[in-house]
Every structure is written in structure tokens, then in C-alpha cells.
Design a protein around this motif. Structure first.
Motif, PDB file in Angstrom:
ATOM      1  N   LYS A  29       0.770  -1.205  -0.080  1.00  0.00           N
ATOM      2  CA  LYS A  29      -0.083   0.105  -0.140  1.00  0.00           C
ATOM      3  C   LYS A  29       0.753   1.325  -0.001  1.00  0.00           C
ATOM      4  N   LEU A  30       1.931   0.953   0.329  1.00  0.00           N
ATOM      5  CA  LEU A  30       3.075   2.301   0.423  1.00  0.00           C
ATOM      6  C   LEU A  30       3.524   2.775  -1.062  1.00  0.00           C
ATOM      7  N   PRO A  31       3.704   4.009  -1.264  1.00  0.00           N
ATOM      8  CA  PRO A  31       4.202   4.383  -2.644  1.00  0.00           C
ATOM      9  C   PRO A  31       5.764   3.961  -2.835  1.00  0.00           C
ATOM     10  N   PHE A  32       6.202   3.903  -3.936  1.00  0.00           N
ATOM     11  CA  PHE A  32       7.391   3.236  -4.206  1.00  0.00           C
ATOM     12  C   PHE A  32       8.414   4.653  -3.775  1.00  0.00           C
ATOM     13  N   GLN A  33       9.515   4.445  -3.265  1.00  0.00           N
ATOM     14  CA  GLN A  33      10.298   5.447  -2.495  1.00  0.00           C
ATOM     15  C   GLN A  33      11.554   5.688  -3.437  1.00  0.00           C
ATOM     16  N   THR A  34      11.844   4.932  -4.594  1.00  0.00           N
ATOM     17  CA  THR A  34      12.829   4.962  -5.389  1.00  0.00           C
ATOM     18  C   THR A  34      12.472   5.024  -6.693  1.00  0.00           C
ATOM     19  N   ILE A  35      13.320   5.484  -7.678  1.00  0.00           N
ATOM     20  CA  ILE A  35      13.145   5.350  -9.187  1.00  0.00           C
ATOM     21  C   ILE A  35      14.307   5.036  -9.801  1.00  0.00           C
ATOM     22  N   ASP A  73      14.115   6.026 -23.703  1.00  0.00           N
ATOM     23  CA  ASP A  73      12.923   5.041 -23.079  1.00  0.00           C
ATOM     24  C   ASP A  73      12.281   5.677 -22.013  1.00  0.00           C
ATOM     25  N   GLY A  74      12.623   6.786 -21.851  1.00  0.00           N
ATOM     26  CA  GLY A  74      11.855   7.710 -20.745  1.00  0.00           C
ATOM     27  C   GLY A  74      12.392   7.772 -19.115  1.00  0.00           C
ATOM     28  N   THR A  75      13.546   7.063 -19.259  1.00  0.00           N
ATOM     29  CA  THR A  75      14.274   6.710 -17.758  1.00  0.00           C
ATOM     30  C   THR A  75      14.783   8.377 -17.615  1.00  0.00           C
ATOM     31  N   PRO A  76      14.671   8.861 -16.371  1.00  0.00           N
ATOM     32  CA  PRO A  76      15.182  10.151 -16.127  1.00  0.00           C
ATOM     33  C   PRO A  76      16.769   9.996 -16.240  1.00  0.00           C
TER      34      PRO A  76
END
Length: 109
Positions: A29-35, A73-76
Motif C-alpha cells: 500500500k506504500l508508494p515506491f520510494q525510489t526510481i 526509453d523515458g528513464t530520467p
């Protein structure tokens, strides 16, 4: 065996399937903290020592991150800056190479 990706600091490892445990449903249920991002001016590496050098600077130092854009590919794509006292340096492959060379020199002494 299973391949595991570390989402907190990157990298992969292989572990026996028997070592895996079910994730508590509450964590889902927690949002992801990393990208995932690409570091500008740094080559992708599978070298353990290069990953350790980058991790030491980026996760244990005083740093800033600036978004430069996106890869195809859209990756920052981000630029990392680290602080050494009053001096600000761009984190780059040259920094990793210098630290790697220094570590190799110290091992031979």
C-alpha cells in the motif's frame, strides 16, 4: 535460484528460492520510494568495486541531484553533485576511475 534487484541502491544478486519470504501485504500500500535513473557522465558498470565507490559517494556523502532530461526509453537522466567542504564537484566516471585507481594503488602497498 532467483535473481533479486535491489531497488534501494541498485545492483542484483542471485539467491536460493528457499531464502525468499513473502512481503507483508501492508507494504504494497506504500508508494515506491525510489526510481531508476541514469547518471549523466557515468558509464553503466557491473564492477563491484565501481558500484561500491559510487554507492559510498552517493549514499553516504552530501549530494544534490539535478534532472537533466530523459533517455529515449523515458528513464530520467540526472547529474549528481557532491560536496567536499565548500567545494562542489560533478560526479562523473572520472571520479570513479580516480577512486578505483587509488584503491588499486593502496592494495599493492
Amino acid at each position: 535460484t532467483c535473481d533479486v534487484k535491489f531497488v534501494d541502491h541498485g545492483g542484483y544478486t542471485t539467491v536460493p528460492a528457499a531464502h525468499l519470504r513473502q512481503l507483508n501485504v501492508e507494504f504494497l500500500k506504500l508508494p515506491f520510494q525510489t526510481i531508476e535513473v541514469f547518471l549523466a557522465h557515468v558509464k553503466p558498470s557491473t564492477s563491484e568495486i565501481e558500484l561500491d565507490i559510487a554507492s559510498e559517494i552517493l549514499f553516504h556523502g552530501d549530494i544534490s541531484i539535478c534532472l537533466l532530461g530523459q533517455a529515449e526509453d523515458g528513464t530520467p537522466v540526472v547529474q549528481a553533485y557532491y560536496y567536499n567542504g565548500d567545494h562542489v564537484s560533478i560526479f562523473s566516471q572520472d571520479i570513479i576511475n580516480s577512486c578505483h585507481q587509488l584503491a588499486a594503488t593502496e592494495r599493492t602497498m
